[in-house]
Design a protein around this motif. Structure first.
Motif, PDB file in Angstrom:
ATOM      1  N   VAL A  47       0.839  -1.201   0.000  1.00  0.00           N
ATOM      2  CA  VAL A  47       0.000   0.000   0.000  1.00  0.00           C
ATOM      3  C   VAL A  47       0.874   1.252   0.000  1.00  0.00           C
ATOM      4  O   VAL A  47       0.608   2.211  -0.737  1.00  0.00           O
ATOM      5  CB  VAL A  47      -0.957  -0.004   1.225  1.00  0.00           C
ATOM      6  CG1 VAL A  47      -1.705   1.305   1.327  1.00  0.00           C
ATOM      7  CG2 VAL A  47      -1.917  -1.172   1.132  1.00  0.00           C
ATOM      8  N   ALA A  48       1.947   1.241   0.802  1.00  0.00           N
ATOM      9  CA  ALA A  48       2.853   2.398   0.853  1.00  0.00           C
ATOM     10  C   ALA A  48       3.579   2.556  -0.491  1.00  0.00           C
ATOM     11  O   ALA A  48       3.749   3.677  -0.969  1.00  0.00           O
ATOM     12  CB  ALA A  48       3.859   2.227   1.985  1.00  0.00           C
ATOM     13  N   LYS A  49       3.982   1.455  -1.102  1.00  0.00           N
ATOM     14  CA  LYS A  49       4.654   1.512  -2.403  1.00  0.00           C
ATOM     15  C   LYS A  49       3.729   2.114  -3.455  1.00  0.00           C
ATOM     16  O   LYS A  49       4.138   2.985  -4.228  1.00  0.00           O
ATOM     17  CB  LYS A  49       5.100   0.116  -2.845  1.00  0.00           C
ATOM     18  CG  LYS A  49       6.233  -0.458  -2.040  1.00  0.00           C
ATOM     19  CD  LYS A  49       6.561  -1.850  -2.556  1.00  0.00           C
ATOM     20  CE  LYS A  49       7.724  -2.464  -1.833  1.00  0.00           C
ATOM     21  NZ  LYS A  49       8.036  -3.806  -2.353  1.00  0.00           N
ATOM     22  N   ASP A  50       2.482   1.638  -3.477  1.00  0.00           N
ATOM     23  CA  ASP A  50       1.516   2.171  -4.448  1.00  0.00           C
ATOM     24  C   ASP A  50       1.268   3.652  -4.226  1.00  0.00           C
ATOM     25  O   ASP A  50       1.167   4.422  -5.183  1.00  0.00           O
ATOM     26  CB  ASP A  50       0.186   1.407  -4.357  1.00  0.00           C
ATOM     27  CG  ASP A  50       0.294  -0.026  -4.834  1.00  0.00           C
ATOM     28  OD1 ASP A  50       1.282  -0.350  -5.543  1.00  0.00           O
ATOM     29  OD2 ASP A  50      -0.601  -0.828  -4.509  1.00  0.00           O
ATOM     30  N   LEU A  51       1.177   4.046  -2.961  1.00  0.00           N
ATOM     31  CA  LEU A  51       0.961   5.453  -2.644  1.00  0.00           C
ATOM     32  C   LEU A  51       2.149   6.303  -3.086  1.00  0.00           C
ATOM     33  O   LEU A  51       1.979   7.387  -3.639  1.00  0.00           O
ATOM     34  CB  LEU A  51       0.696   5.624  -1.140  1.00  0.00           C
ATOM     35  CG  LEU A  51       0.287   7.017  -0.666  1.00  0.00           C
ATOM     36  CD1 LEU A  51      -0.931   7.520  -1.432  1.00  0.00           C
ATOM     37  CD2 LEU A  51       0.018   7.008   0.822  1.00  0.00           C
ATOM     38  N   MET A  52       3.378   5.801  -2.873  1.00  0.00           N
ATOM     39  CA  MET A  52       4.574   6.526  -3.322  1.00  0.00           C
ATOM     40  C   MET A  52       4.535   6.739  -4.829  1.00  0.00           C
ATOM     41  O   MET A  52       4.798   7.840  -5.323  1.00  0.00           O
ATOM     42  CB  MET A  52       5.840   5.739  -2.966  1.00  0.00           C
ATOM     43  CG  MET A  52       6.229   5.781  -1.525  1.00  0.00           C
ATOM     44  SD  MET A  52       7.774   4.874  -1.300  1.00  0.00           S
ATOM     45  CE  MET A  52       7.474   4.066   0.234  1.00  0.00           C
ATOM     46  N   GLU A  53       4.207   5.680  -5.581  1.00  0.00           N
ATOM     47  CA  GLU A  53       4.168   5.766  -7.040  1.00  0.00           C
ATOM     48  C   GLU A  53       3.077   6.721  -7.504  1.00  0.00           C
ATOM     49  O   GLU A  53       3.285   7.526  -8.421  1.00  0.00           O
ATOM     50  CB  GLU A  53       3.967   4.378  -7.639  1.00  0.00           C
ATOM     51  CG  GLU A  53       5.149   3.464  -7.414  1.00  0.00           C
ATOM     52  CD  GLU A  53       4.810   1.997  -7.583  1.00  0.00           C
ATOM     53  OE1 GLU A  53       3.787   1.680  -8.224  1.00  0.00           O
ATOM     54  OE2 GLU A  53       5.575   1.164  -7.062  1.00  0.00           O
ATOM     55  N   HIS A  54       1.908   6.646  -6.853  1.00  0.00           N
ATOM     56  CA  HIS A  54       0.802   7.519  -7.239  1.00  0.00           C
ATOM     57  C   HIS A  54       1.136   8.988  -6.974  1.00  0.00           C
ATOM     58  O   HIS A  54       0.921   9.842  -7.838  1.00  0.00           O
ATOM     59  CB  HIS A  54      -0.475   7.127  -6.501  1.00  0.00           C
ATOM     60  CG  HIS A  54      -1.642   8.001  -6.831  1.00  0.00           C
ATOM     61  ND1 HIS A  54      -2.266   7.955  -8.057  1.00  0.00           N
ATOM     62  CD2 HIS A  54      -2.274   8.973  -6.115  1.00  0.00           C
ATOM     63  CE1 HIS A  54      -3.240   8.861  -8.082  1.00  0.00           C
ATOM     64  NE2 HIS A  54      -3.257   9.484  -6.906  1.00  0.00           N
TER      65      HIS A  54
END
Length: 189
Positions: A47-54
């Protein structure tokens, strides 16, 4: 000062030969251990990785991304270095696919315009490191107005964090003209 000494014995066992429990510093409480690098794994959660990318795709920089994620109430703090490291790995994982699509587009441009030029450089594992391209008009203007060239690598707004390097000059009307462009792996010579 704390230490644990072990030795391998011939019987196929490890034997503890010394143990000193004393520490030269005060031990942290379990509540403070989340600040330790070894305990900080929030940046590895999907979830944190996806948020960073977004957030990065929305144009936010690494420090702003770290601040935004940390305000969500995570139990451990995500640093700017965590964000930069993740985005760099993400770029490396996707640059091959994107690089292939760009190379295919350039091949089509070359078919349409024989004076179109492009060159690519790849890592040993086939990942795109850098690319250069110039269309026919830019190449013609370079031969006429190429006495002075400005090469600037200050632009890093693409999602792969690769420096974008336009090659520019000035024509006889003092207008800026583009001679070519490059995406580079880094800013080294």
């Amino acid at each position: 000062m704390a230490s644990l000494n072990v030795r391998w014995k011939k019987h196929g066992k490890w034997i503890v030969t010394g143990f000193i429990e004393e520490h030269s510093h005060t031990l942290d409480t379990p509540r403070r251990t989340k600040k330790h690098r070894s305990h900080n794994v929030s940046h590895k959660i999907p979830v944190a990785k996806d948020l960073m990318e977004h957030l990065h795709s929305c144009g936010m920089g690494p420090s702003a991304i770290a601040k935004a994620i940390n305000t969500t109430g995570n139990t451990t703090e995500i640093t700017t270095e965590h964000v930069v490291s993740h985005l760099r790995k993400h770029r490396m994982n996707n640059v091959g696919r994107e690089g292939y699509l760009v190379a295919m587009h350039f091949m089509e441009q070359l078919r349409v315009d024989p004076n179109f030029y492009f060159a690519t450089e790849y890592d040993s594992d086939g990942t795109l490191r850098s690319m250069f391209w110039a269309d026919a008009r830019s190449r013609e203007e370079y031969f006429v107005f190429g006495d002075v060239i400005v090469f600037d690598v200050t632009y890093k707004t693409n999602k792969f964090m690769m420096p974008f390097a336009p090659f520019t000059g000035v024509n006889h009307h003092r207008q800026s003209i583009l001679f070519g462009c490059a995406l580079l792996a880094d800013e080294s010579e």
